[in-house]
Motif scaffolding. Structure first.
Motif, PDB file in Angstrom:
ATOM      1  N   PRO A 113       0.822  -1.203   0.000  1.00 24.86           N
ATOM      2  CA  PRO A 113       0.000   0.000   0.000  1.00 24.86           C
ATOM      3  C   PRO A 113       0.861   1.260   0.000  1.00 24.86           C
ATOM      4  N   ILE A 114       0.351   2.320  -0.651  1.00 23.77           N
ATOM      5  CA  ILE A 114       1.080   3.592  -0.671  1.00 23.77           C
ATOM      6  C   ILE A 114       0.235   4.739  -0.141  1.00 23.77           C
ATOM      7  N   ALA A 115      -1.018   4.461   0.222  1.00 23.60           N
ATOM      8  CA  ALA A 115      -1.893   5.527   0.705  1.00 23.60           C
ATOM      9  C   ALA A 115      -2.690   5.027   1.906  1.00 23.60           C
ATOM     10  N   VAL A 116      -3.133   5.987   2.712  1.00 21.27           N
ATOM     11  CA  VAL A 116      -3.890   5.664   3.912  1.00 21.27           C
ATOM     12  C   VAL A 116      -4.971   6.730   4.106  1.00 21.27           C
ATOM     13  N   LYS A 117      -6.098   6.322   4.668  1.00 20.45           N
ATOM     14  CA  LYS A 117      -7.163   7.281   4.986  1.00 20.45           C
ATOM     15  C   LYS A 117      -6.912   7.795   6.388  1.00 20.45           C
ATOM     16  N   ASP A 118      -6.815   9.122   6.523  1.00 18.67           N
ATOM     17  CA  ASP A 118      -6.506   9.693   7.834  1.00 18.67           C
ATOM     18  C   ASP A 118      -7.765   9.919   8.665  1.00 18.67           C
ATOM     19  N   ALA A 119      -7.602  10.445   9.869  1.00 12.06           N
ATOM     20  CA  ALA A 119      -8.710  10.636  10.804  1.00 12.06           C
ATOM     21  C   ALA A 119      -9.755  11.618  10.266  1.00 12.06           C
ATOM     22  N   ARG A 120      -9.359  12.486   9.354  1.00 12.59           N
ATOM     23  CA  ARG A 120     -10.297  13.450   8.772  1.00 12.59           C
ATOM     24  C   ARG A 120     -11.038  12.878   7.568  1.00 12.59           C
ATOM     25  N   ARG A 135      -9.119  -1.537  -0.786  1.00 14.22           N
ATOM     26  CA  ARG A 135      -9.200  -1.357   0.662  1.00 14.22           C
ATOM     27  C   ARG A 135      -8.495  -2.529   1.337  1.00 14.22           C
ATOM     28  N   ARG A 136      -7.671  -2.202   2.331  1.00 10.45           N
ATOM     29  CA  ARG A 136      -6.946  -3.235   3.072  1.00 10.45           C
ATOM     30  C   ARG A 136      -7.115  -2.982   4.558  1.00 10.45           C
ATOM     31  N   ASN A 137      -8.144  -3.528   5.097  1.00  9.66           N
ATOM     32  CA  ASN A 137      -8.367  -3.442   6.542  1.00  9.66           C
ATOM     33  C   ASN A 137      -8.092  -4.810   7.103  1.00  9.66           C
ATOM     34  N   LYS A 138      -6.972  -4.947   7.727  1.00  8.48           N
ATOM     35  CA  LYS A 138      -6.598  -6.238   8.274  1.00  8.48           C
ATOM     36  C   LYS A 138      -7.553  -6.626   9.387  1.00  8.48           C
ATOM     37  N   ARG A 139      -7.884  -7.896   9.413  1.00  2.00           N
ATOM     38  CA  ARG A 139      -8.747  -8.406  10.464  1.00  2.00           C
ATOM     39  C   ARG A 139      -7.980  -8.428  11.768  1.00  2.00           C
ATOM     40  N   THR A 140      -8.695  -8.207  12.838  1.00  2.16           N
ATOM     41  CA  THR A 140      -8.091  -8.258  14.162  1.00  2.16           C
ATOM     42  C   THR A 140      -8.781  -9.327  14.984  1.00  2.16           C
ATOM     43  N   LEU A 141      -8.068  -9.862  15.930  1.00  2.00           N
ATOM     44  CA  LEU A 141      -8.611 -10.947  16.743  1.00  2.00           C
ATOM     45  C   LEU A 141      -9.637 -10.524  17.794  1.00  2.00           C
ATOM     46  N   PRO A 142      -9.568  -9.350  18.411  1.00  2.00           N
ATOM     47  CA  PRO A 142     -10.504  -9.046  19.499  1.00  2.00           C
ATOM     48  C   PRO A 142     -11.985  -9.176  19.122  1.00  2.00           C
ATOM     49  N   LEU A 143     -12.393  -8.656  17.981  1.00  4.93           N
ATOM     50  CA  LEU A 143     -13.799  -8.752  17.600  1.00  4.93           C
ATOM     51  C   LEU A 143     -14.181 -10.194  17.278  1.00  4.93           C
ATOM     52  N   SER A 160     -17.590 -18.612   3.947  1.00  2.31           N
ATOM     53  CA  SER A 160     -16.603 -18.427   5.003  1.00  2.31           C
ATOM     54  C   SER A 160     -16.600 -16.978   5.474  1.00  2.31           C
ATOM     55  N   ILE A 161     -16.326 -16.791   6.750  1.00  3.12           N
ATOM     56  CA  ILE A 161     -16.074 -15.451   7.265  1.00  3.12           C
ATOM     57  C   ILE A 161     -14.615 -15.347   7.708  1.00  3.12           C
ATOM     58  N   GLY A 162     -13.792 -16.274   7.239  1.00  3.24           N
ATOM     59  CA  GLY A 162     -12.388 -16.334   7.624  1.00  3.24           C
ATOM     60  C   GLY A 162     -11.612 -15.086   7.247  1.00  3.24           C
ATOM     61  N   PHE A 163     -10.439 -14.973   7.803  1.00  5.05           N
ATOM     62  CA  PHE A 163      -9.573 -13.816   7.579  1.00  5.05           C
ATOM     63  C   PHE A 163      -9.308 -13.589   6.098  1.00  5.05           C
ATOM     64  N   GLU A 164      -9.176 -14.657   5.330  1.00  7.57           N
ATOM     65  CA  GLU A 164      -8.902 -14.522   3.907  1.00  7.57           C
ATOM     66  C   GLU A 164     -10.170 -14.188   3.120  1.00  7.57           C
ATOM     67  N   ALA A 165     -11.344 -14.390   3.717  1.00 10.56           N
ATOM     68  CA  ALA A 165     -12.609 -14.188   3.010  1.00 10.56           C
ATOM     69  C   ALA A 165     -13.166 -12.781   3.151  1.00 10.56           C
ATOM     70  N   MET A 166     -12.871 -12.104   4.253  1.00 16.17           N
ATOM     71  CA  MET A 166     -13.401 -10.754   4.453  1.00 16.17           C
ATOM     72  C   MET A 166     -12.469  -9.941   5.318  1.00 16.17           C
ATOM     73  N   ASP A 167     -12.481  -8.633   5.070  1.00 16.73           N
ATOM     74  CA  ASP A 167     -11.630  -7.749   5.856  1.00 16.73           C
ATOM     75  C   ASP A 167     -12.380  -7.304   7.120  1.00 16.73           C
ATOM     76  N   GLN A 168     -11.775  -6.429   7.891  1.00 12.90           N
ATOM     77  CA  GLN A 168     -12.345  -6.007   9.171  1.00 12.90           C
ATOM     78  C   GLN A 168     -13.669  -5.264   9.000  1.00 12.90           C
ATOM     79  N   VAL A 169     -13.775  -4.436   7.964  1.00 12.44           N
ATOM     80  CA  VAL A 169     -15.017  -3.692   7.728  1.00 12.44           C
ATOM     81  C   VAL A 169     -16.154  -4.658   7.417  1.00 12.44           C
ATOM     82  N   GLU A 170     -15.897  -5.618   6.551  1.00 11.16           N
ATOM     83  CA  GLU A 170     -16.922  -6.612   6.206  1.00 11.16           C
ATOM     84  C   GLU A 170     -17.283  -7.469   7.416  1.00 11.16           C
ATOM     85  N   PHE A 171     -16.263  -7.869   8.196  1.00 13.44           N
ATOM     86  CA  PHE A 171     -16.556  -8.684   9.374  1.00 13.44           C
ATOM     87  C   PHE A 171     -17.366  -7.890  10.386  1.00 13.44           C
TER      88      PHE A 171
END
Length: 144
Positions: A11-18, A45-53, A105-116
């Protein structure tokens, strides 16, 4: 013709807080600035899945199964939630023509954090309706 890539570039770009998209690093800004005006880019879009949710989801399922006894296991409840939330598809046996429904599947490879997160919100809403109580209430109790 452009060669096909085995995997996406870094990735070369990111969405900031604004809510604005900007270069991830000064070097990425140089790369972008070097392109002529009107250059178009693909946006992935690349939102890595996280374990807490995910852990919260499975904790909820186990607690509901233990409290209600309505499902044989958390895995059975999980499959039912995927079905009622629309994470299913029909497949046809090419030899017999028989139609079957399989869950996706709802696995990590099947959906990103936003989708999950969307799935989690819908699944917990359906589960609350099914059992008649707030299945996430324990989170508020733990925070107090």
């Amino acid at each position: 013709m452009t060669a096909k890539r085995d995997k996406a570039p870094a990735p070369i770009a990111v969405k900031d807080a604004r809510g604005r998209v900007s270069a991830l690093t000064p070097f990425d800004l140089e790369l972008l600035d070097g392109d002529p005006p009107g250059t178009e880019y693909d946006l992935v879009r690349r939102n890595k899945r996280t374990l807490p949710l995910l852990r919260t989801y499975w904790m909820v399922l186990h607690r509901v199964v233990d409290a209600t006894g309505r499902w044989p296991s958390a895995e059975h409840l999980h499959d039912e939630l995927k079905l009622i939330c629309g994470f299913r598809r029909q497949v046809v046996d090419m030899e017999t023509g028989e139609v079957a429904i399989v869950v996706d599947s709802i696995g990590f490879e099947a959906m990103d954090q936003v989708e999950f997160r969307r799935f989690f919100d819908r699944a917990t809403e359906k589960l609350c309706d099914a059992v008649g109580y707030d299945v996430l209430a324990f989170l508020e109790e733990r925070a107090a």
